[in-house]
Design a protein around this motif. Structure first.
Motif, PDB file in Angstrom:
ATOM      1  N   ARG A   1      30.237 -14.335  40.186  1.00  5.04           N
ATOM      2  CA  ARG A   1      30.045 -13.850  41.550  1.00  5.04           C
ATOM      3  C   ARG A   1      29.598 -12.398  41.570  1.00  5.04           C
ATOM      4  N   LYS A   2      29.215 -11.895  40.418  1.00  4.06           N
ATOM      5  CA  LYS A   2      28.743 -10.505  40.332  1.00  4.06           C
ATOM      6  C   LYS A   2      27.578 -10.310  41.304  1.00  4.06           C
TER       7      LYS A   2
ATOM      8  N   ARG B   1      24.080   6.374  33.898  1.00  4.66           N
ATOM      9  CA  ARG B   1      23.169   5.482  33.172  1.00  4.66           C
ATOM     10  C   ARG B   1      22.291   6.195  32.158  1.00  4.66           C
ATOM     11  N   GLU B   2      22.643   7.434  31.784  1.00  7.89           N
ATOM     12  CA  GLU B   2      21.761   8.161  30.860  1.00  7.89           C
ATOM     13  C   GLU B   2      21.633   7.459  29.516  1.00  7.89           C
TER      14      GLU B   2
ATOM     15  N   ILE C   1      24.245  -5.498  28.692  1.00 10.74           N
ATOM     16  CA  ILE C   1      25.703  -5.402  28.874  1.00 10.74           C
ATOM     17  C   ILE C   1      26.038  -4.140  29.667  1.00 10.74           C
ATOM     18  N   LEU C   2      25.399  -3.044  29.290  1.00 13.89           N
ATOM     19  CA  LEU C   2      25.645  -1.789  30.018  1.00 13.89           C
ATOM     20  C   LEU C   2      25.266  -1.946  31.486  1.00 13.89           C
ATOM     21  N   MET C   3      24.118  -2.588  31.718  1.00 15.67           N
ATOM     22  CA  MET C   3      23.670  -2.782  33.092  1.00 15.67           C
ATOM     23  C   MET C   3      24.708  -3.615  33.853  1.00 15.67           C
ATOM     24  N   TRP C   4      25.225  -4.648  33.162  1.00 12.05           N
ATOM     25  CA  TRP C   4      26.189  -5.546  33.795  1.00 12.05           C
ATOM     26  C   TRP C   4      27.483  -4.797  34.117  1.00 12.05           C
TER      27      TRP C   4
END
Lengths: 270, 567
Positions: free
Chosen positions: B47-48, B153-154, B243-246
């Protein structure tokens, strides 16, 4: 014997003798003349009339740049010794007579007066002034008789640095360029090699033999006639048009798709 | 009628309902969940929420192209022979019969002309490779211009830069593999750049090529790099990127109720998943379409590589074009010192533009932080106009890159458009310095202009198309407030942060500046902060006095004022 002597005073006898003498003279001349003169192909094959007619054409259309005696002027080089092959190449491809002075004369639509006969006449005239490479025979330029694989190797070693892999042409310095070879006839390709027109270096018969020239013609003709197996050929100039196609077609389509997908939203229940 | 009765009868027996999971699915799911514990993970993540904006899909072009690359690339390895052993061609292509060539080239010809579907796969692989890099580029530009690289997000931005760099190397090793004449030209330039490096150049070159160029090793070495090492690293980095984006959640465009503390959008399942799935199919369709209808890299036309041969119009694939262009622009400078030659004509064009662009990209988030002193987290994107200096810098970089890229094809431009080759070079040498400056100024003006337009729309509304005549005889056009979503989008604007104590607007601060802003560097920093940060055109949303004035607000609008003057 009596019959001849009886008629020797006939009123028509003098004409008969004259005719006989002319025929003899003509016959002897045609047999003896080629052996007696220099082995100049144009004059041998052509008639003396061609040279005269060619001279006239030359004076009308060429002399303003190349000089009345082919000596050349500021706007055109001398044509002494360039040979019939050079004339045939330049005039049959429409490059000469040039429309205007420039870095290089482009291939263009031929003038109405240019046809096989006038080209032959011009070539005969230029050939008569100092000789030079002759127009090759049909056999010498027949692509069917060449070995395209061997020709390809020679083509890659000698031609593609200016004319591109498939003869699509390319740029040279100072506004000059190597034209594409797509519309050149086998004869013109051969003549270009022997005469080295404009920015092109000549490849004489000791550098590349006539057979090798025919091989190269076979390669050029075969490759340019190929149907591209991978789809639209994109001008066959390599990655430049491929990159263009990618951005103009590929990325554009995907951006449109992204806009379309995200434009669809779930209706709010209210 | 009888069928209906049948159903009714059944339903009295069993009574299936849509809220109940069928046993075939429930059983398997429970079995898996008991062993993997995946249910909890999925419940949390399916449900992200993903925000919706077309530009957020651009990165997926690269992701899906990568998948296509893996699939088609695997197909190609079944027939490709990464060997430089000499063979005599005896395939179906007549104009190369009996010609000596490497096994790599011969097997590439075999794939292209004899293996069923081989040419399609090769062409799709090549198109997907171009799409991979192009997708990365447009995605990166989107992230840059919306400021989505800002904290937190760097690091993901840096991973992205690394991915782009690796993709360039992957492309270079890839198009060298067929060992055709065009790829050989690229290889030769690569060697030239390497050997031009001071001191270590010749050693590195001999190490890579296993001796004198071209040697007999380079194809097999590039093959290993191309199919094993670099894709492995790419895969790992892409996973990390995702993964980082998630975990950090996707940024969102400014709009109604969109804040740094929330994400407004559609859930991953089912809405976003359907969209992403559809977008994969679109990417696949474009790749397959191009691979079918547009010929790419026709190696049989190029012939085998021989170091002695070179063709007119030898260009690299598009992503290397800017390096080619800089090489073509560079004057022939070199330094000879104590018997050593430093070929500036190769080092500078090969390393300088690449260095400026890649290093500039990597450092930008940190430089921006240094200038603005902004250490806050940002989850709402900037509209490009609302940070005019960033947008102008980006556009200047694009013009610099674009010009070099264009001039990488200067011979084709010269040949096709009848422009003298020398003219393209001379104009390029001037433009490479002038164009970025001009682009900067023009972009800045456009950004400010757009900000003014926004301010006007919010302050005075939009033209309604209704002309009203006042009792005095004056005509005015009624302005109405903009639609809610547009207004919210515009009002999402936040001023660019500025260092505390750097001053206000263009004026220098009064009094003693803080410690960090003293000294020449500190003063420069303060000056840059003043220029870069702050609010250039404040939006006056007119709340409070909007309703009181009514028509007066309309009269005050630009057009109304003009008609006043004319009268």
């Amino acid at each position: 014997m009596n019959r001849i002597t009886a008629r020797r005073r006939h009123p028509l006898a003098r004409y008969a003798v004259l005719l006989f003498a002319l025929a003899l003279l003509g016959g002897v001349y045609t047999v003896a003349a080629p052996a007696g003169q220099s082995a100049d192909a144009a004059i041998a094959s052509g008639k003396v009339d061609d040279v005269a007619a060619g001279k006239k054409l030359f004076e009308q259309s060429c002399a303003s740049c190349h000089g009345l005696n082919l000596e050349g002027t500021k706007t055109g080089p001398t044509l002494v010794g360039v040979g019939a092959a050079a004339v045939d190449f330049q005039v049959s491809s429409g490059r000469m007579p040039a429309a205007q002075p420039g870095a290089q004369a482009p291939r263009k639509q031929k003038y109405p007066w240019v046809n096989e006969t006038t080209i032959r006449q011009l070539a005969a005239y230029v050939q008569s002034k100092g000789g030079g490479p002759a127009v090759p025979s049909d056999d010498a330029v027949d692509p069917a008789k060449g070995n395209s694989a061997k020709g390809g190797e020679l083509f890659r070693a000698n031609c593609i640095q200016c004319h591109n892999f498939v003869g699509a042409g390319g740029a040279l310095t100072e506004g000059k360029y190597a034209p594409d070879l797509n519309s050149s006839t086998p004869k013109q390709i051969y003549e270009a090699m022997v005469t080295g027109p404009q920015a092109m270096p000549p490849f004489n018969d000791s550098t590349i033999t006539p057979e090798q020239k025919r091989d190269m013609i076979a390669y050029i003709v075969e490759v340019r006639g190929q149907k591209d197996p991978g789809g639209f050929g994109l001008g066959r100039i390599g990655p430049v048009t491929e990159g263009l196609a990618l951005w103009v077609v590929g990325i554009s389509l995907l951006v449109l798709a992204a806009i379309w997908i995200t434009a669809k939203r779930r209706q709010k229940k209210s | 009628m009888s069928a209906k009765i049948g159903i009714n009868e059944k339903s009295t027996v069993h009574q299936p309902s849509i809220t109940e999971t069928p046993k075939a699915i429930a059983g398997v799911s429970t079995y898996l969940d008991d062993r993997l514990g995946a249910g909890n993970f999925l419940k949390r993540n399916l449900r992200k929420i993903f925000p919706d904006h077309w530009s957020f899909l651009l990165g997926e072009i690269a992701l899906y192209s990568f998948i296509i690359l893996l699939l088609t690339g695997t197909f190609l390895t079944f027939w490709f022979k990464p060997s430089m052993a000499h063979v005599v061609y005896d395939g179906v292509y007549e104009p190369l019969k009996g010609v000596g060539m490497s096994e790599a080239y011969a097997s590439s010809l075999h794939i292209s002309l004899e293996v069923r579907g081989g040419l399609l796969m090769r062409q799709m692989h090549h198109w997907a490779a171009l799409l991979f890099v192009a997708g990365m580029m447009v995605h990166m530009l989107r992230v840059f211009f919306t400021g989505a690289y800002r904290k937190p997000r760097e690091l993901n931005w840096l991973i992205g830069i690394l991915l782009l760099t690796l993709a360039l190397v992957e492309g270079l090793t890839g198009y060298s593999l067929p060992d055709d004449l065009l790829s050989g030209a690229g290889l030769r330039i690569t060697e030239g750049v390497m050997i031009s490096l001071p001191l270590v150049g010749s050693y590195i070159t001999f190490f890579l090529f296993g001796g004198e160029y071209p040697g007999t090793d380079i194809i097999s070495r590039f093959f290993t790099l191309h199919v094993l090492l670099i894709p492995g690293i790419l895969l790992a980095l892409i996973s990390a990127h995702m993964i980082l984006m998630w975990v950090q959640k996707h940024t969102q465009m400014p709009g109604k109720d969109r804040k740094n503390t929330n994400v407004v959008g559609a859930p991953f399942y089912p809405a976003f998943m359907a969209k992403a799935g559809a977008y994969f199919l679109f990417t696949f369709a474009v790749t397959a379409g191009l691979g079918t209808f547009a010929q790419i890299n026709p190696i049989w036309l190029f012939g085998p590589y021989t170091p002695a041969d070179i063709s007119a119009g030898s260009q690299p694939d598009f992503y290397m074009g800017f390096l080619e262009g800089s090489l073509r622009l560079m004057p022939a400078w070199e330094i000879n010192f104590l018997g050593y030659t430093l070929p500036l004509s190769v080092i500078i064009p090969a390393l300088l533009p690449l260095g400026i662009i890649m290093t500039g990209l990597a450092l930008y988030p940190f430089l921006e932080q240094w200038v603005t002193g902004d250490r806050r987290e940002h989850h709402v994107c900037d509209r490009p106009r609302n940070n005019p200096h960033r947008t102008s810098i980006g556009m200047a970089a694009i013009s610099f890159y674009g010009l070099l890229w264009l001039l990488g094809a200067n011979d084709e431009i010269s040949a096709k458009f009848q422009i003298s080759l020398f003219v393209t070079t001379i104009v390029g040498r001037v433009l490479v310095f002038v164009l970025p400056v001009v682009t900067y100024i023009v972009t800045y003006s456009i950004c400010i202009g757009l900000q003014r337009k926004d301010a006007e729309v919010i302050g005075h509304g939009v033209e309604s198309g209704v002309i009203k005549r006042l009792p005095s005889g004056e005509y005015i056009e009624i302005h109405v407030p903009p639609a809610d979503d547009i207004a919210d989008h515009m009002l999402g604007k936040r001023p660019v942060a500025m260092l505390p104590g750097a001053g206000d607007g263009e004026a220098e601060p009064e009094g003693v500046p803080p410690k960090a802003l003293r000294g020449p560097i500190g003063k420069l920093r303060a000056k840059m902060s003043r220029a870069y940060g702050g609010e250039k055109v404040a939006i006056d949303d007119g709340h409070g006095h909007h309703d009181d004035h009514g028509e007066h607000a309309a009269i005050g609008a630009g057009d109304g004022g003009h008609s006043n003057d004319k009268k």
